[in-house]
Design a protein around this motif. Structure first.
Motif, PDB file in Angstrom:
ATOM      1  N   PRO A  12      19.554  60.699 -28.395  1.00  0.00           N
ATOM      2  CA  PRO A  12      19.600  62.116 -28.085  1.00  0.00           C
ATOM      3  C   PRO A  12      19.676  62.341 -26.602  1.00  0.00           C
ATOM      4  N   ALA A  13      20.314  63.416 -26.238  1.00  0.00           N
ATOM      5  CA  ALA A  13      20.447  63.731 -24.817  1.00  0.00           C
ATOM      6  C   ALA A  13      19.091  64.079 -24.253  1.00  0.00           C
ATOM      7  N   GLY A  14      18.928  63.709 -22.987  1.00  0.00           N
ATOM      8  CA  GLY A  14      17.702  64.088 -22.303  1.00  0.00           C
ATOM      9  C   GLY A  14      16.730  62.957 -22.105  1.00  0.00           C
ATOM     10  N   GLY A  15      17.117  61.719 -22.313  1.00  0.00           N
ATOM     11  CA  GLY A  15      16.228  60.597 -22.043  1.00  0.00           C
ATOM     12  C   GLY A  15      16.550  59.408 -22.901  1.00  0.00           C
ATOM     13  N   ASP A  16      16.633  58.236 -22.249  1.00  0.00           N
ATOM     14  CA  ASP A  16      16.951  57.013 -22.981  1.00  0.00           C
ATOM     15  C   ASP A  16      15.713  56.191 -23.270  1.00  0.00           C
ATOM     16  N   ARG A  17      14.540  56.685 -22.874  1.00  0.00           N
ATOM     17  CA  ARG A  17      13.302  55.931 -23.063  1.00  0.00           C
ATOM     18  C   ARG A  17      12.868  56.024 -24.525  1.00  0.00           C
ATOM     19  N   PRO A  18      12.727  54.875 -25.223  1.00  0.00           N
ATOM     20  CA  PRO A  18      12.306  54.935 -26.635  1.00  0.00           C
ATOM     21  C   PRO A  18      10.851  55.358 -26.757  1.00  0.00           C
ATOM     22  N   SER A  19      10.524  55.946 -27.897  1.00  0.00           N
ATOM     23  CA  SER A  19       9.138  56.335 -28.140  1.00  0.00           C
ATOM     24  C   SER A  19       8.300  55.089 -28.409  1.00  0.00           C
ATOM     25  N   VAL A  20       6.981  55.248 -28.323  1.00  0.00           N
ATOM     26  CA  VAL A  20       6.098  54.118 -28.558  1.00  0.00           C
ATOM     27  C   VAL A  20       6.185  53.657 -30.008  1.00  0.00           C
ATOM     28  N   PHE A  21       6.517  54.575 -30.918  1.00  0.00           N
ATOM     29  CA  PHE A  21       6.645  54.204 -32.329  1.00  0.00           C
ATOM     30  C   PHE A  21       7.843  53.279 -32.536  1.00  0.00           C
ATOM     31  N   GLU A  22       8.962  53.590 -31.866  1.00  0.00           N
ATOM     32  CA  GLU A  22      10.134  52.714 -31.961  1.00  0.00           C
ATOM     33  C   GLU A  22       9.839  51.352 -31.352  1.00  0.00           C
ATOM     34  N   LEU A 174      -2.744  46.034 -25.305  1.00  0.00           N
ATOM     35  CA  LEU A 174      -3.212  47.374 -25.658  1.00  0.00           C
ATOM     36  C   LEU A 174      -3.190  48.304 -24.451  1.00  0.00           C
ATOM     37  N   ILE A 175      -3.657  47.809 -23.307  1.00  0.00           N
ATOM     38  CA  ILE A 175      -3.658  48.626 -22.091  1.00  0.00           C
ATOM     39  C   ILE A 175      -2.237  48.977 -21.678  1.00  0.00           C
ATOM     40  N   GLN A 176      -1.324  48.002 -21.811  1.00  0.00           N
ATOM     41  CA  GLN A 176       0.072  48.265 -21.468  1.00  0.00           C
ATOM     42  C   GLN A 176       0.669  49.343 -22.378  1.00  0.00           C
ATOM     43  N   GLN A 177       0.332  49.315 -23.672  1.00  0.00           N
ATOM     44  CA  GLN A 177       0.838  50.326 -24.593  1.00  0.00           C
ATOM     45  C   GLN A 177       0.255  51.705 -24.276  1.00  0.00           C
ATOM     46  N   LEU A 178      -1.035  51.760 -23.906  1.00  0.00           N
ATOM     47  CA  LEU A 178      -1.644  53.035 -23.540  1.00  0.00           C
ATOM     48  C   LEU A 178      -0.994  53.613 -22.292  1.00  0.00           C
ATOM     49  N   CYS A 179      -0.714  52.752 -21.324  1.00  0.00           N
ATOM     50  CA  CYS A 179      -0.028  53.208 -20.106  1.00  0.00           C
ATOM     51  C   CYS A 179       1.375  53.707 -20.430  1.00  0.00           C
ATOM     52  N   TYR A 180       2.030  53.059 -21.366  1.00  0.00           N
ATOM     53  CA  TYR A 180       3.375  53.481 -21.769  1.00  0.00           C
ATOM     54  C   TYR A 180       3.328  54.847 -22.460  1.00  0.00           C
ATOM     55  N   ALA A 185       3.802  53.614 -17.335  1.00  0.00           N
ATOM     56  CA  ALA A 185       4.461  52.300 -17.311  1.00  0.00           C
ATOM     57  C   ALA A 185       5.825  52.421 -17.973  1.00  0.00           C
ATOM     58  N   GLN A 186       6.754  51.559 -17.546  1.00  0.00           N
ATOM     59  CA  GLN A 186       8.099  51.548 -18.113  1.00  0.00           C
ATOM     60  C   GLN A 186       8.227  50.576 -19.282  1.00  0.00           C
ATOM     61  N   HIS A 187       7.177  49.771 -19.526  1.00  0.00           N
ATOM     62  CA  HIS A 187       7.216  48.779 -20.596  1.00  0.00           C
ATOM     63  C   HIS A 187       6.044  49.003 -21.542  1.00  0.00           C
ATOM     64  N   HIS A 188       6.286  48.817 -22.821  1.00  0.00           N
ATOM     65  CA  HIS A 188       5.181  48.865 -23.782  1.00  0.00           C
ATOM     66  C   HIS A 188       4.564  47.486 -23.975  1.00  0.00           C
ATOM     67  N   SER A 189       5.237  46.438 -23.464  1.00  0.00           N
ATOM     68  CA  SER A 189       4.763  45.062 -23.618  1.00  0.00           C
ATOM     69  C   SER A 189       4.806  44.343 -22.275  1.00  0.00           C
TER      70      SER A 189
END
Length: 356
Positions: A12-22, A174-180, A185-189
């Motif tokens: 979708p337009a408006g951002g290429d950052r995936p959600s944490v669920f994806e 876990l901390i990295q995911q919370l920051c995401y 943060a730009q990474h979930h992992s």
């Protein structure tokens, strides 16, 4: 078309950052495949040990080689791992601006090889470490080594430290995911950060480029023998990887169902559905030569023919022995010395007399 089968919609337009669920869903996809596939191989090995026993014995190594081939195929063709591509994601190098390269362009060599090693090697080593810890705990529980031995002190210290190391590792993720989630943060992992890449959604241009690449528009202009051999080898390897990826795409939900079906939460339900009536106990011993082991006195060990010391029973057969005698025998033969029933170390039961 397996690689673009899941890519029916563009980002979708408006951002290429995936959600944490994806991001978390694509992580759990491959994490669920291995246990289910492992159970499938175990069932085959138990049904036909002569044919599938070696596959079960070397399952981790065979799986990591297949995983290496699969992830290499997807990183080279789609700039993503198998699970990331399944969820319409791709990897781009850190620091890349708004003008991103197409998914078909691949990653730079440095990020490509770091991604491949972290995708394949880290889960393999973590699984091997968990198996080592499990075997050491079992050995420590049933070991008869004296407590003063240096080796036992070393691995007891290792077993004591491992939960804290594992807690630190899981806490880091876990901390990295919370920051995401919070946008810090730009990474979930942390593994993505170590690889020097980040995840973004596929664009419409990426999907079109992947479809063109998969349509087989490879018009080679060279006619030399060496080029043809190299092209044939590439096509053969690509065909193997494509077959694996297609098979995984089709069977991944079936494997996840197997993993759910055989999970510990469902064992009570499964037992109630598939339980058979308990067979009656054996009237006599099947192995007559083993019955000669039984001493006349009930306080004598059938193995050493002496008064039992540290009496221990086998839960599989009910016979009682000295602990040292039965421990050594079961560890070497995995059977009850009297009945021949299959037995493991966890079937040893320490007996305590009323006097003690």
């Amino acid at each position: 078309m397996a690689e673009v089968g899941a890519h029916l919609t563009a980002a979708p337009a408006g951002g290429d950052r995936p959600s944490v669920f994806e991001a978390v869903a694509q992580d759990s996809l491959m994490a669920a495949v291995k246990p289910a596939l492992q159970h499938l191989v175990k069932v085959l090995a138990e049904s036909n040990p002569a044919r599938y026993g070696s596959v079960w014995h070397w399952f981790d190594e065979i799986y990591v080689l297949l995983d290496l081939l699969l992830q290499q195929h997807y990183l080279a063709r789609c700039s993503a791992s198998f699970s990331e591509n399944f969820y319409s994601l791709k990897r781009i190098p850190m620091g890349e601006g708004t003008r991103q390269a197409l998914a078909t362009a691949g990653l730079p060599k440095r990020q490509h090889w770091k991604s491949l090693l972290l995708l394949v090697l880290v889960p393999y080593l973590k699984g091997k470490l968990e198996k080592l810890v499990s075997s050491l705990r079992e050995e420590d529980e049933y070991s008869i080594h004296p407590p003063s031995s240096s080796w036992k002190r070393f691995y007891r210290a290792f077993l004591a430290a491992y939960p804290f190391v594992n807690l630190t590792w899981e806490g880091w993720f876990l901390i990295q995911q919370l920051c995401y989630i919070l946008g810090k943060a730009q990474h979930h992992s942390p593994l993505l950060r170590l690889a020097g890449v980040r995840l973004v959604r596929l664009t419409a241009e990426d999907i079109q480029a992947l479809e063109k690449k998969l349509s087989g528009a490879t018009s080679s202009q060279t006619h030399s023998f060496t080029s043809r051999v190299q092209l044939a080898l590439r096509k053969a390897l690509g065909g193997i990887a494509f077959s694996l990826s297609t098979g995984l795409s089709v069977s991944v939900f079936f494997l996840q169902f197997l993993d759910w079906w055989y999970s510990s939460e469902n064992q009570e339900t499964i037992k109630s559905l598939t339980a058979l009536p308990t067979p009656p106990p054996p009237v006599h011993l099947d192995h007559e030569p083993s019955s000669a082991l039984l001493p006349k006195l009930k306080t004598v060990c059938p193995l050493c023919r002496k008064i039992r010391v540290n009496a221990t029973a086998l839960s599989t057969s009910g016979f009682v022995f000295c602990y040292r005698c039965i421990y050594s025998h079961v560890k070497a033969h995995q059977r009850c010395p009297v009945t021949g029933y299959a037995t493991e170390l966890q079937h040893l039961v320490k007996l305590y007399s009323p006097e003690s």
